[in-house]
Scaffold this motif. Structure first.
Motif, PDB file in Angstrom:
ATOM      1  N   VAL A 298      24.904 -60.828  -0.243  1.00  0.00           N
ATOM      2  CA  VAL A 298      23.492 -60.469  -0.125  1.00  0.00           C
ATOM      3  C   VAL A 298      23.338 -58.952  -0.226  1.00  0.00           C
ATOM      4  O   VAL A 298      22.446 -58.448  -0.915  1.00  0.00           O
ATOM      5  N   GLN A 299      24.224 -58.211   0.452  1.00  0.00           N
ATOM      6  CA  GLN A 299      24.169 -56.750   0.397  1.00  0.00           C
ATOM      7  C   GLN A 299      24.338 -56.265  -1.041  1.00  0.00           C
ATOM      8  O   GLN A 299      23.633 -55.358  -1.490  1.00  0.00           O
ATOM      9  N   MET A 300      25.258 -56.876  -1.762  1.00  0.00           N
ATOM     10  CA  MET A 300      25.464 -56.494  -3.155  1.00  0.00           C
ATOM     11  C   MET A 300      24.185 -56.744  -3.962  1.00  0.00           C
ATOM     12  O   MET A 300      23.772 -55.898  -4.768  1.00  0.00           O
ATOM     13  N   ALA A 301      23.545 -57.890  -3.745  1.00  0.00           N
ATOM     14  CA  ALA A 301      22.312 -58.204  -4.467  1.00  0.00           C
ATOM     15  C   ALA A 301      21.210 -57.202  -4.138  1.00  0.00           C
ATOM     16  O   ALA A 301      20.514 -56.717  -5.035  1.00  0.00           O
ATOM     17  N   VAL A 302      21.068 -56.862  -2.869  1.00  0.00           N
ATOM     18  CA  VAL A 302      20.054 -55.880  -2.460  1.00  0.00           C
ATOM     19  C   VAL A 302      20.324 -54.536  -3.140  1.00  0.00           C
ATOM     20  O   VAL A 302      19.408 -53.902  -3.672  1.00  0.00           O
ATOM     21  N   ASP A 303      21.563 -54.103  -3.118  1.00  0.00           N
ATOM     22  CA  ASP A 303      21.921 -52.814  -3.715  1.00  0.00           C
ATOM     23  C   ASP A 303      21.688 -52.805  -5.224  1.00  0.00           C
ATOM     24  O   ASP A 303      21.152 -51.837  -5.771  1.00  0.00           O
ATOM     25  N   VAL A 304      22.086 -53.867  -5.899  1.00  0.00           N
ATOM     26  CA  VAL A 304      21.966 -53.913  -7.362  1.00  0.00           C
ATOM     27  C   VAL A 304      20.502 -54.028  -7.778  1.00  0.00           C
ATOM     28  O   VAL A 304      20.048 -53.326  -8.690  1.00  0.00           O
ATOM     29  N   VAL A 305      19.749 -54.899  -7.115  1.00  0.00           N
ATOM     30  CA  VAL A 305      18.338 -55.069  -7.477  1.00  0.00           C
ATOM     31  C   VAL A 305      17.562 -53.771  -7.243  1.00  0.00           C
ATOM     32  O   VAL A 305      16.674 -53.423  -8.009  1.00  0.00           O
ATOM     33  N   GLY A 306      17.940 -53.022  -6.215  1.00  0.00           N
ATOM     34  CA  GLY A 306      17.268 -51.762  -5.922  1.00  0.00           C
ATOM     35  C   GLY A 306      17.755 -50.584  -6.755  1.00  0.00           C
ATOM     36  O   GLY A 306      17.221 -49.480  -6.635  1.00  0.00           O
ATOM     37  N   ASN A 307      18.732 -50.806  -7.610  1.00  0.00           N
ATOM     38  CA  ASN A 307      19.295 -49.723  -8.419  1.00  0.00           C
ATOM     39  C   ASN A 307      18.610 -49.681  -9.782  1.00  0.00           C
ATOM     40  O   ASN A 307      18.801 -50.580 -10.610  1.00  0.00           O
ATOM     41  N   PRO A 308      17.825 -48.639 -10.044  1.00  0.00           N
ATOM     42  CA  PRO A 308      17.130 -48.572 -11.337  1.00  0.00           C
ATOM     43  C   PRO A 308      18.086 -48.432 -12.525  1.00  0.00           C
ATOM     44  O   PRO A 308      17.700 -48.712 -13.660  1.00  0.00           O
ATOM     45  N   LYS A 309      19.326 -48.034 -12.283  1.00  0.00           N
ATOM     46  CA  LYS A 309      20.299 -47.887 -13.371  1.00  0.00           C
ATOM     47  C   LYS A 309      20.959 -49.212 -13.753  1.00  0.00           C
ATOM     48  O   LYS A 309      21.570 -49.320 -14.807  1.00  0.00           O
ATOM     49  N   ALA A 310      20.857 -50.222 -12.883  1.00  0.00           N
ATOM     50  CA  ALA A 310      21.480 -51.515 -13.168  1.00  0.00           C
ATOM     51  C   ALA A 310      20.661 -52.254 -14.221  1.00  0.00           C
ATOM     52  O   ALA A 310      19.433 -52.255 -14.180  1.00  0.00           O
ATOM     53  N   SER A 311      21.346 -52.886 -15.145  1.00  0.00           N
ATOM     54  CA  SER A 311      20.658 -53.626 -16.210  1.00  0.00           C
ATOM     55  C   SER A 311      20.003 -54.882 -15.649  1.00  0.00           C
ATOM     56  O   SER A 311      20.411 -55.413 -14.608  1.00  0.00           O
ATOM     57  N   GLY A 312      19.029 -55.363 -16.361  1.00  0.00           N
ATOM     58  CA  GLY A 312      18.363 -56.604 -15.965  1.00  0.00           C
ATOM     59  C   GLY A 312      19.323 -57.780 -15.951  1.00  0.00           C
ATOM     60  O   GLY A 312      19.249 -58.636 -15.073  1.00  0.00           O
ATOM     61  N   ALA A 313      20.236 -57.809 -16.906  1.00  0.00           N
ATOM     62  CA  ALA A 313      21.208 -58.900 -16.968  1.00  0.00           C
ATOM     63  C   ALA A 313      22.138 -58.871 -15.758  1.00  0.00           C
ATOM     64  O   ALA A 313      22.451 -59.919 -15.180  1.00  0.00           O
ATOM     65  N   PHE A 314      22.572 -57.664 -15.371  1.00  0.00           N
ATOM     66  CA  PHE A 314      23.456 -57.554 -14.205  1.00  0.00           C
ATOM     67  C   PHE A 314      22.709 -57.974 -12.941  1.00  0.00           C
ATOM     68  O   PHE A 314      23.247 -58.697 -12.106  1.00  0.00           O
ATOM     69  N   LYS A 315      21.458 -57.548 -12.813  1.00  0.00           N
ATOM     70  CA  LYS A 315      20.645 -57.938 -11.659  1.00  0.00           C
ATOM     71  C   LYS A 315      20.501 -59.460 -11.601  1.00  0.00           C
ATOM     72  O   LYS A 315      20.659 -60.061 -10.539  1.00  0.00           O
ATOM     73  N   ALA A 316      20.223 -60.074 -12.747  1.00  0.00           N
ATOM     74  CA  ALA A 316      20.075 -61.532 -12.790  1.00  0.00           C
ATOM     75  C   ALA A 316      21.377 -62.225 -12.413  1.00  0.00           C
ATOM     76  O   ALA A 316      21.381 -63.213 -11.669  1.00  0.00           O
ATOM     77  N   GLY A 317      22.493 -61.699 -12.897  1.00  0.00           N
ATOM     78  CA  GLY A 317      23.792 -62.294 -12.577  1.00  0.00           C
ATOM     79  C   GLY A 317      24.120 -62.219 -11.105  1.00  0.00           C
ATOM     80  O   GLY A 317      24.622 -63.187 -10.519  1.00  0.00           O
ATOM     81  N   VAL A 318      23.833 -61.078 -10.497  1.00  0.00           N
ATOM     82  CA  VAL A 318      24.110 -60.906  -9.068  1.00  0.00           C
ATOM     83  C   VAL A 318      23.235 -61.844  -8.243  1.00  0.00           C
ATOM     84  O   VAL A 318      23.696 -62.443  -7.267  1.00  0.00           O
ATOM     85  N   LEU A 319      21.983 -61.990  -8.641  1.00  0.00           N
ATOM     86  CA  LEU A 319      21.089 -62.909  -7.919  1.00  0.00           C
ATOM     87  C   LEU A 319      21.504 -64.366  -8.128  1.00  0.00           C
ATOM     88  O   LEU A 319      21.455 -65.164  -7.192  1.00  0.00           O
ATOM     89  N   ALA A 320      21.925 -64.699  -9.340  1.00  0.00           N
ATOM     90  CA  ALA A 320      22.359 -66.071  -9.623  1.00  0.00           C
ATOM     91  C   ALA A 320      23.625 -66.432  -8.858  1.00  0.00           C
ATOM     92  O   ALA A 320      23.860 -67.611  -8.550  1.00  0.00           O
ATOM     93  N   ARG A 321      24.412 -65.425  -8.527  1.00  0.00           N
ATOM     94  CA  ARG A 321      25.664 -65.657  -7.802  1.00  0.00           C
ATOM     95  C   ARG A 321      25.418 -66.175  -6.382  1.00  0.00           C
ATOM     96  O   ARG A 321      26.244 -66.917  -5.844  1.00  0.00           O
ATOM     97  N   LEU A 322      24.312 -65.765  -5.785  1.00  0.00           N
ATOM     98  CA  LEU A 322      24.056 -66.157  -4.389  1.00  0.00           C
ATOM     99  C   LEU A 322      24.035 -67.674  -4.195  1.00  0.00           C
ATOM    100  O   LEU A 322      24.756 -68.180  -3.332  1.00  0.00           O
TER     101      LEU A 322
END
Length: 127
Positions: free
Chosen positions: A87-111
């Motif tokens: 969850v912490q990883m997802a919060v950090d990645v989603v809040g990171n403007p430098k992270a790509s949309g695909a990476f954000k989606a992957g991290v969220l899908a992992r949960l």
């Protein structure tokens, strides 16, 4: 030569996955340090190493027939226990403007993928 059954494949898959990830905690600990929830007291590296030891121990328990059922219970508990880091990883990645949309989606899908991992571990534990 033993025939591969779905049960054998499940414990083998879980054991192999936990072994690889457990080793990575020691070989490349920095990414794991970064997902330790900041509210936990102490040095994140200690949590990284402790979870690596736990993953290697559970992998071993799953690999050994005599401790496989216990390994299933321990794997389920481990997957629940490390969920806050995911969850912490997802919060950090989603809040990171430098992270790509695909990476954000992957991290969220992992949960939600933790659910089938827990179910698989419980199947091993109940056999």
């Amino acid at each position: 030569m033993a025939t591969e059954t779905p049960r054998r494949r499940t414990h083998s898959y879980l054991s192999g996955l936990l072994f690889v990830v457990g080793v990575l905690h020691f070989v490349a600990p920095k990414p794991f340090d970064g997902i330790v929830p900041p509210k936990l007291p102490g040095n994140p590296r200690n949590y990284t190493y402790a979870s690596g030891v736990a993953e290697l121990g559970v992998a071993t328990a799953l690999a050994v027939p005599r401790t496989r059922r216990l390994g299933g219970w321990l794997a389920a508990a481990l997957f629940v226990g490390v969920f806050p880091a995911n969850v912490q990883m997802a919060v950090d990645v989603v809040g990171n403007p430098k992270a790509s949309g695909a990476f954000k989606a992957g991290v969220l899908a992992r949960l939600p993928l933790q659910i089938p991992m827990i179910v698989a571990a419980l199947r091993v534990a109940r056999r």
